[in-house]
Design a protein around this motif. Structure first.
Motif, PDB file in Angstrom:
ATOM      1  N   HIS A  35       0.828  -1.208   0.000  1.00 49.95           N
ATOM      2  CA  HIS A  35       0.000   0.000   0.000  1.00 49.95           C
ATOM      3  C   HIS A  35       0.863   1.258   0.000  1.00 49.95           C
ATOM      4  N   LYS A  39       1.296   4.290  -3.080  1.00 50.11           N
ATOM      5  CA  LYS A  39       1.170   5.741  -2.905  1.00 50.11           C
ATOM      6  C   LYS A  39       2.214   6.529  -3.688  1.00 50.11           C
ATOM      7  N   TYR A 177      -1.087   1.582  10.990  1.00 46.87           N
ATOM      8  CA  TYR A 177      -1.208   2.042   9.605  1.00 46.87           C
ATOM      9  C   TYR A 177      -2.338   1.284   8.892  1.00 46.87           C
ATOM     10  N   CYS A 178      -2.389  -0.025   9.088  1.00 47.60           N
ATOM     11  CA  CYS A 178      -3.443  -0.828   8.445  1.00 47.60           C
ATOM     12  C   CYS A 178      -4.832  -0.395   8.919  1.00 47.60           C
ATOM     13  N   ASP A 180      -5.642   2.614  10.121  1.00 48.40           N
ATOM     14  CA  ASP A 180      -5.903   3.961   9.602  1.00 48.40           C
ATOM     15  C   ASP A 180      -6.297   3.928   8.127  1.00 48.40           C
ATOM     16  N   GLN A 181      -5.701   3.025   7.389  1.00 46.39           N
ATOM     17  CA  GLN A 181      -5.967   2.942   5.943  1.00 46.39           C
ATOM     18  C   GLN A 181      -7.073   1.934   5.609  1.00 46.39           C
TER      19      GLN A 181
END
Length: 461
Positions: A35, A39, A177-178, A180-181
């Motif tokens: 991911h 970006k 992070y996972c 949040d995304q």
């Protein structure tokens, strides 16, 4: 995660306009890595290819993880190469543990994908917690040299490099992070089983270290990078000095001069042994540790002229006087016994030959230990060339009585591994006439005493 992109540039993990193969299991680490790369895909003009292996350990569950990865890649417009491999069958066929078999199958597949897309970069999702676990496991196991540095940010692999951009982050960073995304990664239940060494370190040791220092992953990463820098420098020094130590280097055997080796500083001695083992093994067995290296250093430092060590995988280390031989050539030399015709040539198993010929007196050149004269009129045949036997003795020139062949080998410092194939020449009465290259018996004819001689020569092929 701005630091993620800074790290890529600082360590030149890959260039813009590159094709990057990303190992993706579907778990949080590899999914976050993919991911993050998505970006910067357009900005850096990257071609991303996800590579997924279903090891077929968990039936439907692992197949569902493969389908999840395929769906994720379709959603993000990423090329995906996925393969199902019966790792259990592979492990059984090659007599491997499930973990070793999984790694071999997975990395072979990665090589195929790298070749297919002509890529030189394989990105994997190892993180800072993995680094701590790896270094601690290797310390406990007794690893040495570069292995103690743990997981490298960038290392050579196949026709390119393996890169690990997440080593600066902890597992908690990645899970955050996972979330949040909203990535919804899959979790492998085998990661919780304490039957695996790594999982025990993760469950029992890592929490303690993090409690002592929440940034412990950064300290371990610093240790890894600085140790690797130091080790790289010492390896260069070791290679330079080992060139003066090597006496023989073949595919399955290396021989060194012990005195020259012992003159090196101890840190270079250890690394010199490691270089030899890396060369001979190709892939160092996991059962080989610092204990084996220290045992060899002890053997080489002792006053006793001979000794040997058995290493994993059939490697034998043999000390004999001033030589030390590392060899996989374990086959015992078979006993031999040849009739030596006049004239004739015998090819010996030790890489030498013995020639036998009739020569006129005026044609004989200077005679050393590699030649032997016989009077054809008094010779008792047949001449025999054989390997040594228990209790062999020889009547030496200029000496009363007989001397054991075993003692001559010791006095002449004949390497242990050479004694069993060393030729012995005897006559029809069973008298040992000659130890080619070493000693002669009282039965040698005097030069100039007759018109014609039977002359034996011992020569390297």
């Amino acid at each position: 995660m701005e630091k993620f992109y800074t790290l890529i540039q600082k360590h030149q993990l890959f260039e813009k306009d590159s094709t990057v193969i990303v190992g993706v299991s579907g778990g949080p680490d590899s999914l976050a890595l993919l991911h993050l790369l998505v970006k910067i895909k357009e900005k850096w003009n990257l071609k991303l290819v996800a590579a997924h292996v279903d090891h077929m350990f968990r039936g439907v569950q692992s197949e569902e993880e493969m389908l999840f990865v395929l769906d994720f890649c379709r959603e993000h417009q990423i090329t995906c190469e996925a393969k199902q491999i019966d790792v259990t069958a592979y492990a059984t066929k090659h007599n491997l543990s499930s973990q070793v078999a999984s790694r071999e199958c997975r990395y072979d597949f990665f090589k195929e994908v790298l070749d297919k897309y002509e890529s030189s970069s394989l990105a994997l999702g190892h993180h800072g917690d993995d680094q701590i676990e790896t270094i601690l496991m290797r310390m406990v196991r007794g690893s040495t040299g570069k292995a103690l540095a743990g997981i490298q940010l960038k290392r050579k692999f196949h026709n390119g490099y393996i890169i690990r951009p997440l080593l600066g982050y902890t597992k908690e960073h990645i899970l955050t992070y996972c979330r949040d995304q909203q990535l919804m990664p899959r979790f492998d239940p085998s990661n919780e089983k304490t039957v695996y060494t790594r999982n025990r370190f993760r469950k029992y040791v890592l929490p303690f270290l993090k409690k002592e220092n929440p940034l412990v992953h950064e300290r371990f990463q610093y240790f890894s990078e600085t140790l690797l820098e130091d080790e790289t420098y010492l390896q260069v020094l070791t290679k330079e000095h080992m060139n003066t130590v090597l006496k023989r280097k073949e595919t399955s055997a290396v021989e060194i001069d012990i005195d020259r080796f012992k003159s090196l500083p101890l840190p270079l001695q250890r690394r010199g042994i490691q270089l030899i083992l890396n060369y001979l093994y190709g892939n160092i067995p996991t059962s080989l540790s610092s204990i084996h290296i220290e045992s060899l250093l002890t053997l080489l430092s002792q006053d006793h002229p001979s000794g040997s060590l058995n290493y994993p995988g059939g490697l034998k280390v043999i000390k004999s006087y001033q030589n030390c031989l590392f060899t996989f050539e374990q086959d015992e030399v078979k006993e031999y016994c040849f009739d030596l015709e006049i004239p004739s040539v015998i090819i010996l198993p030790n890489g030498y030959k013995i020639t036998c010929e009739l020569i006129k007196n005026d044609s004989i050149e200077s005679i050393g230990n590699k030649s032997f004269l016989l009077n054809p009129k008094t010779l008792v045949g047949p001449l025999i060339v054989r390997t040594r036997e228990q209790g062999d003795k020889i009547k030496l020139k200029g000496m009363n009585g007989r001397k054991k062949v075993k003692d001559i080998f010791i006095d002449e410092k004949v390497p242990l591994q050479s004694r069993y194939s060393w030729p012995i020449v005897e006559d029809g009465d069973g008298n040992i006439l000659w130890l080619p290259g070493l000693k002669k018996s009282i039965f040698e004819a005097e030069n100039g005493s007759v018109d014609e001689y039977v002359v034996l020569h011992y020569k390297e092929l």
